[in-house]
Design an enzyme around this catalytic site. Structure first.
Site, short mmCIF file in Angstrom:
data_model
loop_
_atom_site.label_atom_id
_atom_site.label_comp_id
_atom_site.label_asym_id
_atom_site.label_seq_id
_atom_site.Cartn_x
_atom_site.Cartn_y
_atom_site.Cartn_z
N GLY A 1 120.97 1.12 -12.62
CA GLY A 1 120.61 1.95 -13.77
C GLY A 1 121.37 3.26 -13.74
N LYS B 1 106.56 15.64 -7.91
CA LYS B 1 106.14 15.78 -9.31
C LYS B 1 104.91 16.66 -9.49
CE LYS B 1 108.49 12.28 -11.89
NZ LYS B 1 109.06 11.38 -10.84
N SER C 1 112.27 12.50 -2.20
CA SER C 1 111.46 12.90 -3.36
C SER C 1 110.02 12.40 -3.36
CB SER C 1 112.15 12.46 -4.64
OG SER C 1 112.36 11.06 -4.63
N SER D 1 105.59 5.98 -15.19
CA SER D 1 105.49 4.78 -14.38
C SER D 1 104.73 5.06 -13.10
CB SER D 1 106.89 4.26 -14.04
OG SER D 1 107.58 5.24 -13.31
N ASP E 1 122.79 5.17 -15.91
CA ASP E 1 122.97 5.87 -17.20
C ASP E 1 123.35 7.33 -16.99
OD1 ASP E 1 120.05 5.88 -16.33
OD2 ASP E 1 120.09 7.54 -17.76
N GLU F 1 121.40 8.04 -8.40
CA GLU F 1 120.52 7.13 -9.13
C GLU F 1 120.79 5.69 -8.69
OE1 GLU F 1 121.29 7.66 -13.31
OE2 GLU F 1 123.42 7.27 -13.06
C1 LIG Z 1 110.15 10.88 -10.80
C2 LIG Z 1 110.77 10.61 -9.49
C3 LIG Z 1 112.15 10.73 -9.30
C4 LIG Z 1 113.10 11.08 -10.42
O1 LIG Z 1 112.82 12.35 -10.92
P1 LIG Z 1 113.38 12.82 -12.34
O2 LIG Z 1 112.89 14.19 -12.51
O3 LIG Z 1 112.86 11.87 -13.37
O4 LIG Z 1 114.86 12.71 -12.26
C5 LIG Z 1 112.66 10.54 -8.03
N1 LIG Z 1 111.85 10.20 -7.01
C6 LIG Z 1 110.53 10.07 -7.14
C7 LIG Z 1 109.71 9.70 -5.96
C8 LIG Z 1 109.93 10.27 -8.39
O5 LIG Z 1 108.62 10.14 -8.52
#
Ligand SMILES: *Cc1c(COP(=O)(O)O)cnc(C)c1O
Length: 327
Positions: free
Chosen positions: A215, A60, A311, A85, A217, A211
């Site tokens: 959840g 992010k 991620s 969050s 969606d 996902e």
């Molecule tokens: C935010 C996040 C996601 C999901 O990313 P989106 O762009 O909202 O789909 C997945 N893994 C981690 C660690 C995140 O912080």
């Protein structure tokens, strides 16, 4: 719903390339790791893009820094507001500090302690709301109106999407084209940015969003062709507790993604355990969505070159131990 008349313009791959230039020298070029054990288990060649090793512990930072870099001098003076969050909060807080602007973050009452502390540690002001009763977007918009802050949403923003796409860009540049690529999915910023990079750099690659099963969606939206909203799902994947995809992210996902898959909490814990014990990598539950789905797909990946985006890695050690012990 996406009306045909006012469908938003979708960011092109060039925006991902431009974001990569802005991030140069600020974001880490994270390592791509491999595991002989995983390759043997799947009979495939698997490449892990390790965004758990990104600055502040998740991809992010890429989207946040890219978005804030594009502020005008007036926007910088007033500052940024975000609701999140956790990881988006830290990403905005760190980017704001690096770019010398004030940041206010609206966070849920049950956000992991470590994420709240880290956000404050980066110098941001934190406003707490009740995840199950308050409307965080409304709180964010009110703060923006009252103080002149610019609101940067966690996923449904072209600069955020372009920034998130730079991780996949780096992966393809490093390992070349892939047959399949598994990306974690919450609101879809990471997946839609990855989709722009995938269609430009490895057009024939099958791209999967993953996902939490509790959840799904995104899966419902993808299969029905319209954005489906759900209640806040109860899952250990706190980074993917989003209730609906964004308009921009959904439009890109519909156009460029092959399918949306799901993973159970138990599969996420298994994946976390495997990564910690065999690869010496700490991933947070949400970070393991892609890996869990790739393992579940198994046989179908035999003989293929597979990308997995890890991620993020922001999980308290106490929480990590609790999850390892309980499942
Ligand atoms: C935010 C996040 C996601 C999901 O990313 P989106 O762009 O909202 O789909 C997945 N893994 C981690 C660690 C995140 O912080």
């Amino acid at each position: 719903m996406l009306g045909r008349m006012n469908a938003p313009a979708l960011p092109p791959y060039d925006d991902v390339a431009a974001a990569a230039e802005r991030l140069q020298g600020h974001a880490h070029r994270t390592p791509v790791m491999t595991s002989r054990t995983v390759n043997a288990e799947l009979g495939a060649e698997v490449f892990f893009k390790c965004e758990n090793l990104q600055r502040m512990g998740a991809f992010k930072f890429r989207g946040a820094f890219n978005a804030l870099s594009r502020f005008t001098p007036e926007q910088r003076r007033a500052g940024v507001v975000a609701f999140s969050s956790g990881n988006h909060a830290q990403a905005i807080a760190l980017s704001a500090r690096l770019l010398g602007m004030p940041a206010t973050i609206v966070m849920p009452h049950d956000a992991p302690e470590m994420k709240v502390a880290a956000t404050r540690g980066y110098g941001a002001q934190v406003v707490i709301y009740d995840r199950y009763n308050d409307d965080r977007e409304q709180i964010g918009r009110d703060l923006a109106t009252r103080h002149g802050y610019t609101l940067i949403p966690p996923y449904d923003h072209p600069d955020v999407i372009a920034g998130q796409g730079t991780a996949a860009k780096e992966l393809f540049e490093e390992v070349g084209p892939l047959d399949a690529f598994f990306v974690c999915l919450g609101g879809g910023g990471l997946l839609s940015g990855s989709a722009l990079a995938t269609r430009a750099l490895s057009p024939a690659c099958r791209l999967y969003g993953v996902e939490p099963e509790a959840g799904n969606d995104g899966q419902q939206s993808f299969r029905s062709g319209a954005i489906v909203r759900i209640d806040t799902p109860k899952t250990i994947a706190d980074g993917a507790q989003t209730q609906y995809l964004g308009e921009l992210t959904f439009a890109i996902i519909r156009r460029d993604v092959d399918d949306i898959l799901t993973a159970t909490d138990a599969q996420l814990v298994d994946a976390m355990r495997f990564m910690a014990s065999r690869m010496k990598l700490i991933a947070e539950p949400t970070g393991c969505l892609g890996f869990a789905a790739a393992r579940a797909m198994g046989e179908q990946l035999r003989g293929q070159r597979v990308g997995v985006l890890i991620s993020g890695g922001n999980v308290d050690i106490a929480r990590f131990c609790e999850l390892m012990a309980a499942h």
